[in-house]
Structures are given as C-alpha cells and as structure tokens.
Design a protein around this motif. Structure first.
Motif, PDB file in Angstrom:
ATOM      1  N   VAL A 159     -13.350  -7.102  12.053  1.00  0.00           N
ATOM      2  CA  VAL A 159     -12.650  -6.141  11.199  1.00  0.00           C
ATOM      3  C   VAL A 159     -13.111  -6.416   9.771  1.00  0.00           C
ATOM      4  CG1 VAL A 159     -10.426  -5.260  10.406  1.00  0.00           C
ATOM      5  CG2 VAL A 159     -10.672  -6.091  12.769  1.00  0.00           C
ATOM      6  N   VAL A 160     -13.830  -5.467   9.199  1.00  0.00           N
ATOM      7  CA  VAL A 160     -14.435  -5.664   7.877  1.00  0.00           C
ATOM      8  C   VAL A 160     -13.920  -4.567   6.948  1.00  0.00           C
ATOM      9  CG1 VAL A 160     -16.556  -6.033   6.585  1.00  0.00           C
ATOM     10  CG2 VAL A 160     -16.483  -6.550   9.047  1.00  0.00           C
ATOM     11  N   ASP A 161     -13.265  -4.983   5.880  1.00  0.00           N
ATOM     12  CA  ASP A 161     -12.637  -4.046   4.950  1.00  0.00           C
ATOM     13  C   ASP A 161     -13.484  -3.930   3.690  1.00  0.00           C
ATOM     14  OD1 ASP A 161     -10.991  -2.496   3.390  1.00  0.00           O
ATOM     15  OD2 ASP A 161      -9.561  -4.111   2.956  1.00  0.00           O
ATOM     16  N   PHE A 162     -14.161  -2.779   3.554  1.00  0.00           N
ATOM     17  CA  PHE A 162     -14.935  -2.508   2.336  1.00  0.00           C
ATOM     18  C   PHE A 162     -14.143  -1.643   1.351  1.00  0.00           C
ATOM     19  CE2 PHE A 162     -18.257  -3.413   5.456  1.00  0.00           C
ATOM     20  CZ  PHE A 162     -19.146  -4.192   4.739  1.00  0.00           C
ATOM     21  N   ASP A 163     -12.895  -1.330   1.649  1.00  0.00           N
ATOM     22  CA  ASP A 163     -12.098  -0.430   0.830  1.00  0.00           C
ATOM     23  C   ASP A 163     -11.789  -1.087  -0.519  1.00  0.00           C
ATOM     24  OD1 ASP A 163     -10.649   1.740   0.030  1.00  0.00           O
ATOM     25  OD2 ASP A 163      -8.908   1.322   1.323  1.00  0.00           O
ATOM     26  N   GLY A 164     -12.155  -0.382  -1.581  1.00  0.00           N
ATOM     27  CA  GLY A 164     -11.872  -0.876  -2.931  1.00  0.00           C
ATOM     28  C   GLY A 164     -12.744  -2.035  -3.354  1.00  0.00           C
ATOM     29  N   ALA A 166     -16.239  -1.738  -4.108  1.00  0.00           N
ATOM     30  CA  ALA A 166     -17.473  -1.372  -4.813  1.00  0.00           C
ATOM     31  C   ALA A 166     -17.169  -0.424  -5.959  1.00  0.00           C
ATOM     32  CB  ALA A 166     -18.469  -0.719  -3.838  1.00  0.00           C
ATOM     33  N   GLU A 167     -17.944  -0.538  -7.012  1.00  0.00           N
ATOM     34  CA  GLU A 167     -17.830   0.365  -8.167  1.00  0.00           C
ATOM     35  C   GLU A 167     -18.350   1.750  -7.775  1.00  0.00           C
ATOM     36  OE1 GLU A 167     -16.371  -0.280 -10.864  1.00  0.00           O
ATOM     37  OE2 GLU A 167     -16.192  -2.451 -10.814  1.00  0.00           O
ATOM     38  N   PRO A 168     -17.862   2.820  -8.396  1.00  0.00           N
ATOM     39  CA  PRO A 168     -16.912   2.838  -9.527  1.00  0.00           C
ATOM     40  C   PRO A 168     -15.477   3.012  -9.089  1.00  0.00           C
ATOM     41  CG  PRO A 168     -17.841   5.009  -9.266  1.00  0.00           C
ATOM     42  CD  PRO A 168     -18.438   4.168  -8.164  1.00  0.00           C
ATOM     43  N   PHE A 169     -15.193   2.800  -7.750  1.00  0.00           N
ATOM     44  CA  PHE A 169     -13.850   3.084  -7.248  1.00  0.00           C
ATOM     45  C   PHE A 169     -13.099   1.792  -6.942  1.00  0.00           C
ATOM     46  CE2 PHE A 169     -16.489   6.732  -6.006  1.00  0.00           C
ATOM     47  CZ  PHE A 169     -15.800   7.747  -6.633  1.00  0.00           C
ATOM     48  N   THR A 170     -13.128   0.880  -7.914  1.00  0.00           N
ATOM     49  CA  THR A 170     -12.413  -0.365  -7.695  1.00  0.00           C
ATOM     50  C   THR A 170     -10.990  -0.307  -8.238  1.00  0.00           C
ATOM     51  OG1 THR A 170     -13.336  -1.204  -9.767  1.00  0.00           O
ATOM     52  CG2 THR A 170     -14.495  -1.762  -7.724  1.00  0.00           C
ATOM     53  N   GLY A 171     -10.696   0.714  -8.974  1.00  0.00           N
ATOM     54  CA  GLY A 171      -9.354   0.831  -9.537  1.00  0.00           C
ATOM     55  C   GLY A 171      -8.382   1.372  -8.517  1.00  0.00           C
ATOM     56  N   GLY A 172      -7.114   1.197  -8.763  1.00  0.00           N
ATOM     57  CA  GLY A 172      -6.081   1.700  -7.874  1.00  0.00           C
ATOM     58  C   GLY A 172      -5.844   0.756  -6.710  1.00  0.00           C
ATOM     59  N   GLN A 173      -4.759   0.999  -6.015  1.00  0.00           N
ATOM     60  CA  GLN A 173      -4.376   0.141  -4.898  1.00  0.00           C
ATOM     61  C   GLN A 173      -4.900   0.735  -3.592  1.00  0.00           C
ATOM     62  OE1 GLN A 173      -2.850  -2.798  -5.069  1.00  0.00           O
ATOM     63  NE2 GLN A 173      -2.944  -3.030  -2.834  1.00  0.00           N
ATOM     64  N   PRO A 174      -5.808   0.032  -2.906  1.00  0.00           N
ATOM     65  CA  PRO A 174      -6.299   0.559  -1.621  1.00  0.00           C
ATOM     66  C   PRO A 174      -5.189   0.539  -0.578  1.00  0.00           C
ATOM     67  CG  PRO A 174      -7.172  -1.637  -1.985  1.00  0.00           C
ATOM     68  CD  PRO A 174      -6.473  -1.248  -3.251  1.00  0.00           C
ATOM     69  N   LEU A 175      -5.159   1.548   0.257  1.00  0.00           N
ATOM     70  CA  LEU A 175      -4.148   1.654   1.304  1.00  0.00           C
ATOM     71  C   LEU A 175      -4.710   1.407   2.708  1.00  0.00           C
ATOM     72  CD1 LEU A 175      -2.144   4.844   0.162  1.00  0.00           C
ATOM     73  CD2 LEU A 175      -1.518   2.448  -0.111  1.00  0.00           C
ATOM     74  N   LEU A 176      -5.797   2.062   3.021  1.00  0.00           N
ATOM     75  CA  LEU A 176      -6.307   2.046   4.388  1.00  0.00           C
ATOM     76  C   LEU A 176      -6.794   0.660   4.801  1.00  0.00           C
ATOM     77  CD1 LEU A 176      -6.981   3.463   7.016  1.00  0.00           C
ATOM     78  CD2 LEU A 176      -9.166   4.177   5.995  1.00  0.00           C
ATOM     79  N   GLY A 177      -7.636   0.031   3.980  1.00  0.00           N
ATOM     80  CA  GLY A 177      -8.202  -1.269   4.334  1.00  0.00           C
ATOM     81  C   GLY A 177      -7.146  -2.311   4.629  1.00  0.00           C
ATOM     82  N   PRO A 178      -6.217  -2.551   3.700  1.00  0.00           N
ATOM     83  CA  PRO A 178      -5.170  -3.547   3.962  1.00  0.00           C
ATOM     84  C   PRO A 178      -4.300  -3.204   5.167  1.00  0.00           C
ATOM     85  CG  PRO A 178      -5.306  -3.061   1.618  1.00  0.00           C
ATOM     86  CD  PRO A 178      -6.195  -2.071   2.313  1.00  0.00           C
ATOM     87  N   ASN A 231     -14.440   2.186  -0.442  1.00  0.00           N
ATOM     88  CA  ASN A 231     -13.643   3.077  -1.271  1.00  0.00           C
ATOM     89  C   ASN A 231     -13.022   4.219  -0.483  1.00  0.00           C
ATOM     90  OD1 ASN A 231     -14.583   1.523  -3.539  1.00  0.00           O
ATOM     91  ND2 ASN A 231     -16.506   2.656  -3.321  1.00  0.00           N
ATOM     92  N   ALA A 232     -12.593   3.940   0.733  1.00  0.00           N
ATOM     93  CA  ALA A 232     -12.018   4.982   1.575  1.00  0.00           C
ATOM     94  C   ALA A 232     -10.777   5.587   0.932  1.00  0.00           C
ATOM     95  CB  ALA A 232     -11.677   4.397   2.936  1.00  0.00           C
ATOM     96  N   THR A 233      -9.902   4.729   0.390  1.00  0.00           N
ATOM     97  CA  THR A 233      -8.668   5.229  -0.210  1.00  0.00           C
ATOM     98  C   THR A 233      -8.955   6.004  -1.495  1.00  0.00           C
ATOM     99  OG1 THR A 233      -7.464   3.334   0.698  1.00  0.00           O
ATOM    100  CG2 THR A 233      -6.391   4.584  -1.075  1.00  0.00           C
ATOM    101  N   ALA A 234      -9.848   5.494  -2.331  1.00  0.00           N
ATOM    102  CA  ALA A 234     -10.165   6.157  -3.596  1.00  0.00           C
ATOM    103  C   ALA A 234     -10.775   7.536  -3.353  1.00  0.00           C
ATOM    104  CB  ALA A 234     -11.131   5.296  -4.403  1.00  0.00           C
ATOM    105  N   LEU A 235     -11.640   7.683  -2.370  1.00  0.00           N
ATOM    106  CA  LEU A 235     -12.244   8.979  -2.070  1.00  0.00           C
ATOM    107  C   LEU A 235     -11.200   9.961  -1.540  1.00  0.00           C
ATOM    108  CD1 LEU A 235     -15.573   7.809  -0.404  1.00  0.00           C
ATOM    109  CD2 LEU A 235     -15.294   8.862  -2.665  1.00  0.00           C
ATOM    110  N   LEU A 236     -10.238   9.463  -0.782  1.00  0.00           N
ATOM    111  CA  LEU A 236      -9.180  10.332  -0.284  1.00  0.00           C
ATOM    112  C   LEU A 236      -8.319  10.844  -1.439  1.00  0.00           C
ATOM    113  CD1 LEU A 236      -7.488  11.568   2.002  1.00  0.00           C
ATOM    114  CD2 LEU A 236      -6.295   9.372   2.201  1.00  0.00           C
ATOM    115  N   ARG A 237      -7.963   9.969  -2.375  1.00  0.00           N
ATOM    116  CA  ARG A 237      -7.152  10.391  -3.522  1.00  0.00           C
ATOM    117  C   ARG A 237      -7.908  11.417  -4.363  1.00  0.00           C
ATOM    118  NH1 ARG A 237      -5.241   4.327  -4.474  1.00  0.00           N
ATOM    119  NH2 ARG A 237      -3.185   4.408  -3.458  1.00  0.00           N
TER     120      ARG A 237
END
Length: 546
Positions: A159-164, A166-178, A231-237
């Motif tokens: 299980v590998v979480d790349f969410d949040g 990599a730049e430029p989407f490191t801001g905000g709280q990731p939801l999916l990965g955690p 950046n799965a969560t950032a792209l969704l937002r």
C-alpha cells in the motif's frame, strides 16, 4: 495267435456294446469297464490303448490298423515293456496315462483350510498397508489447504500513498491516501479474518515514482499493490472548485497485479478481497467527501453541475493487470497437463525395459556387458525423453498458444507476450525435457529398487507431492511444505509461466534445481541397475531352490 486274440477281443467288445450292460469284458485276462455312460467308444482305439495292435504288421479284416503278434500283445497286457512305458510317457495315442485335474470345491471346504488362512492373512495385511498409505500420502494433498484462510496474510500487498507528496499540490489536508492506509493497517493490527498481507510502504522507497511500484509487483516482491496516485485529493478538490468536466475518478488510485503468476490465487483470494476493500473505502470516502463539499459554501452549483463525477463517486480504483492469463488453452501447459508429463516419464520404464533386456538375454547371440547395458539404457532413456517432451510441447503449439510474440516492458499491460520471441518454443521444450528427465530418472531409480507392486504406490506419492507444491502457492500452505520449492514440478511450472507469459524470470534457478535432480539421479542410476540385477538373481536362485 495275435490275430485271433485281437479278433476275439473285438468280438467281445462289440458284444458288450450291443447289450449295453454294466459289465466287464475279459480281454487278454484284463477287464475293460463298459457302461451305458460310454457306449460309443471306438473299438479299434480301445484295442490300441491295450496294445492289441502293436507288434506285427498284420491287420484286422476290414481295418487299416496294424496287428501285433502274441508276444507283444501279451507284454502290453501284462504291464508293457520298457519301450511301451516310454511310449506312454510320450503322451502319444498309444497308452495314454494322465490324471484328471482336481474338481473345484466350495470356499469353506476343509481341504482349503490352510490356503484360505493364508489368503485371508495376506488380504488383511495388504488392506492395512494400503489404508496406512492412503492416510499418510493422500493427507499431504488435503494438508495443503488446511491453513489457507489463516495464511492469506502471506500474500503480500503493498500500500503506497503518493497523495499530497509532490509539488505543486502539497498544500491542504489529503483525504484519500490516509484513509486507505489507515483502513489496511487497522485490518492488520486487528488480525481481521481473511485479510491479505497489507504492507504500507513510503513513496520515498520508490523515489516517489508509481512506476517503480509496478516494477516491484512485476518482480514478485508483492502479489499486488494499492497505489494512491500523486495528489489525488488535491486534484479532486480542484475539479469541484473549477467544474472540471474531464476529471476521471478512476485516476485517484490504482491496483496493480500480475494474473499470469497464478490465476487461481488471484481469482480466488486476492481480487475478491481487494474488491471488497475498494468498495468499503469508496463508500467511506464518499460520505466524508459529501460532508466537506456541502459545508463549503464557496463551491458554485454551476461547477458541481459541470463535474458531477467529482461529487459522486468522486474516487475509484483503476486496475492494471500487467500480464493477463491468456489464452485460456494455456491452462494445461502450466497445471493439469504437467501431471501427464510425470505419468509418461514413469510408464516409459515399463515399455522400454523388455527391449533393453534382449541385449543381455542370450537368444542366438552373446549377451552384452552389463556396464554397457547401463550406459545404453541411460543414453536411450535421455534421448527418448527428448523426443517425448518435444511431442508434449508440440501440443501447446498446435493449440495456438503464442510462442513468437515480442516481449513487453515490465511495467506495461501486455496481452500474451512471449519471453524470448521466436526462441520461446525452444526454451519451453527444454524446460519440459529437463523436467521430464528429472521426474523420469527419479522414477526409473525407485522402480528398479522397490519393484512390483510397490511402483504403483510410488507413482501416487510422486504425483501428489509434486502437484501439491506446484499448482497452489506454497505461501498459503503450512510451513511443512516449504520443501516443495526444491521439487521438480514446482520449478517446471514456474519456468513455464515465466516463458509463456513473459513474467519475472527465475529460470536460472529453476534450471539449476532441475539439473541437480538429473545429476543426482544419474549418479544413482548404475547403483540401482546393479541392485535390480542382484535382486533378480536372488529370486531365480530361490525359485530353483538353491
């Protein structure tokens, strides 16, 4: 005188025949039983049997039979000369002398007491032996599946979480990965039933490259991987805020696996469990995500209308099967069909042994030196395996299993690639040849040592132990079965799969194990040949009573 005696005997016989009485007719001071049960006996044949026709070259009137003189006739009646007794022993027409075979009797006849006791004892011993064999050997097959449910955590899933990450989407709280990592870690900690062996791996272990995770799965470091894309969560937002109609929920995460590694294990254990996991995560995430969107008053209804998929289902899991198990007719080549490779190698001994023994059986020719017979047997057996394994391999070619497709990149999804291009069939043939030699020479040696009828039990043992550790992943079996990694068929299956489906190759290890079996059995081959000859000579001496 001889003529008279013969004529008188003939008249006496005919008289007895006419009267059909239960009496005897005196011929040459002897008695001839004549009853109604045998009225049609040929008179001349009877006289021949009593010597009346032996001796002189005279004949009875109206008969072609020779008539002996009185001296020879008398000698026949009174017990016969040595010559006549010799004629009896010859079994000719003159003087037939034999005993009727004993008549059958009932099973409980007292004359069968000792035989019946012997048969019942041997029957009991044989039944007990076979029953113990069934319990001991067939139990191995059942035992392979005994701890399958408990050992499913041996099927490692990264299980590998790349969410949040990599730049430029490191801001905000990731939801999916955690959410994914917490769900899988909770299953492992609580030792939930029927869970896979989830292992959370930081993305830094793969240089933040999802393709490196695919490579790890291809290299058999794990049976599958759950990847939360960067950046799965950032792209969704962003899709919700901007109303991005091109947003694809399946781009949020992915599952990577290699079905051709073991299609039954994937279809039975791994994919159903992962499907259940993704369904639960999608449901949990949808509830959390809907609350966040509804609480965000800055999101316009126009944006939601342009990208409804960003609201529901919001996320999904793409599946990347790097090497599908195709075509279906490849199934026998890596599973049940290989049982016949064992059986053919085993029974070749029965077919070839009578041919080989002609060389040492002096039937109009001198026998061959025994050591040369050993060399001939070994060489001819290897050549026979080469030819028969080719015939076996040609079946897969005839049913259009691909053997000439180009190889594919290890991280790409590819249907039916061939590991060695146009050389794939030759490599496949060599796998079957060396494998058949490893399996066959083992059977040759054991057969020469144990002999009949024990060879049938050896075949059952050899098939069960090879099948149990080859057609099912040893990871799911009790640790007792780890010896299966060194068994011939396990390495034949693994090498065949890597060749036919362009999987991660350990063919060097596979061939090394098979060659080791061939070498050990080749060294034992002459020893077993001499042992078989010693046993044969011993049995012959026992039959002669030496």
């Amino acid at each position: 005188m001889a003529t008279w005696e013969s004529s008188n005997a003939l008249e006496s016989y005919e008289a007895g025949h006419a009267n059909h009485k239960d009496s005897t007719v005196a011929i040459h001071n002897g008695g001839v039983p004549h009853t109604e049960d045998s009225p049609n006996i040929d008179a001349h044949k009877y006289l021949r049997s009593n010597g009346a026709y032996h001796g002189s070259e005279k004949t009875l009137p109206g008969s072609d039979h020779l008539i002996g003189d009185d001296t020879n006739s008398a000698s026949k009646v009174n017990g016969g000369s040595p010559e006549s007794q010799h004629e009896k022993s010859d079994g000719g027409e003159q003087g037939k002398d034999y005993e009727d075979p004993p008549k059958p009797v009932g099973f409980f006849d007292k004359r069968l007491n000792h035989v019946r006791k012997f048969v019942l004892m041997k029957w009991g011993q044989t039944t007990l032996l076979l029953s113990v064999f069934i319990l001991a050997v067939l139990s191995l097959y059942w035992a392979v599946f005994f701890h399958v449910d408990a050992n499913q955590n041996s099927l490692i899933v990264f299980v590998v979480d790349f969410d949040g990450q990599a730049e430029p989407f490191t801001g905000g709280q990731p939801l999916l990965g955690p959410m994914v990592t917490q769900a899988t870690e909770k299953m492992v900690k609580q030792n939930a039933p029927l869970h896979l062996g989830y292992v959370t791996v930081p993305p830094s272990a793969y240089d933040n490259d999802p393709m490196a995770v695919r490579q790890a799965v291809y290299d058999f470091e794990a049976w599958a991987a759950v990847i939360i894309n960067p950046n799965a969560t950032a792209l969704l937002r962003a899709a919700v805020d901007q109303g991005n109609a091109s947003y694809d929920p399946l781009g949020a995460a992915s599952i990577v696996y290699v079905q051709a590694r073991d299609q039954d294990t994937y279809d039975t254990y791994i994919m159903p469990t992962l499907s259940q996991l993704t369904t639960e995560i999608t449901s949990m995430f949808g509830e959390t995500w809907a609350k966040e969107v509804m609480s965000n008053t800055s999101i316009s209804r126009t944006a939601l209308a342009n990208a409804p998929q960003a609201l529901s289902p919001a996320i999904g899991f793409s599946q990347f099967n790097l090497r599908p198990f195709l075509p279906p007719q490849a199934t026998p080549a890596v599973t049940i069909g290989l049982i016949y490779l064992i059986i053919i190698a085993f029974f070749s001994f029965t077919f070839f042994m009578p041919v080989h023994t002609r060389l040492i059986t002096p039937q109009g020719h001198p026998p061959l030196h025994f050591y040369q017979l050993i060399l001939w047997r070994w060489a001819s057996t290897i050549v026979a395996y080469l030819i028969m394994s080719c015939a076996y391999s040609l079946i897969s070619l005839a049913f259009q299993i691909p053997f000439a497709n180009p190889s594919a990149p290890s991280t790409a999804v590819a249907n039916s690639p061939s590991a060695y291009g146009h050389l794939t069939f030759f490599v496949y043939w060599m796998i079957n040849f060396i494998g058949m030699t490893a399996l066959g020479l083992s059977s040759e040696n054991v057969t020469m040592v144990i002999g009949q009828p024990w060879t049938a039990l050896w075949l059952i043992f050899w098939v069960i132990t090879n099948v149990s550790t080859s057609f099912y992943p040893i990871e799911l079996s009790p640790r007792f079965f780890y010896w299966g990694y060194a068994w011939p068929l396990h390495n034949i299956v693994e090498a065949s799969r890597s060749t036919l489906f362009d999987l991660h190759s350990r063919i060097g290890l596979n061939f090394g194990v098979l060659f080791a079996w061939c070498a050990i059995n080749t060294l034992l081959f002459p020893v077993c040949c001499y042992l078989m000859r010693w046993k044969s000579l011993k049995e012959e001496k026992e039959k002669r009573g030496d």
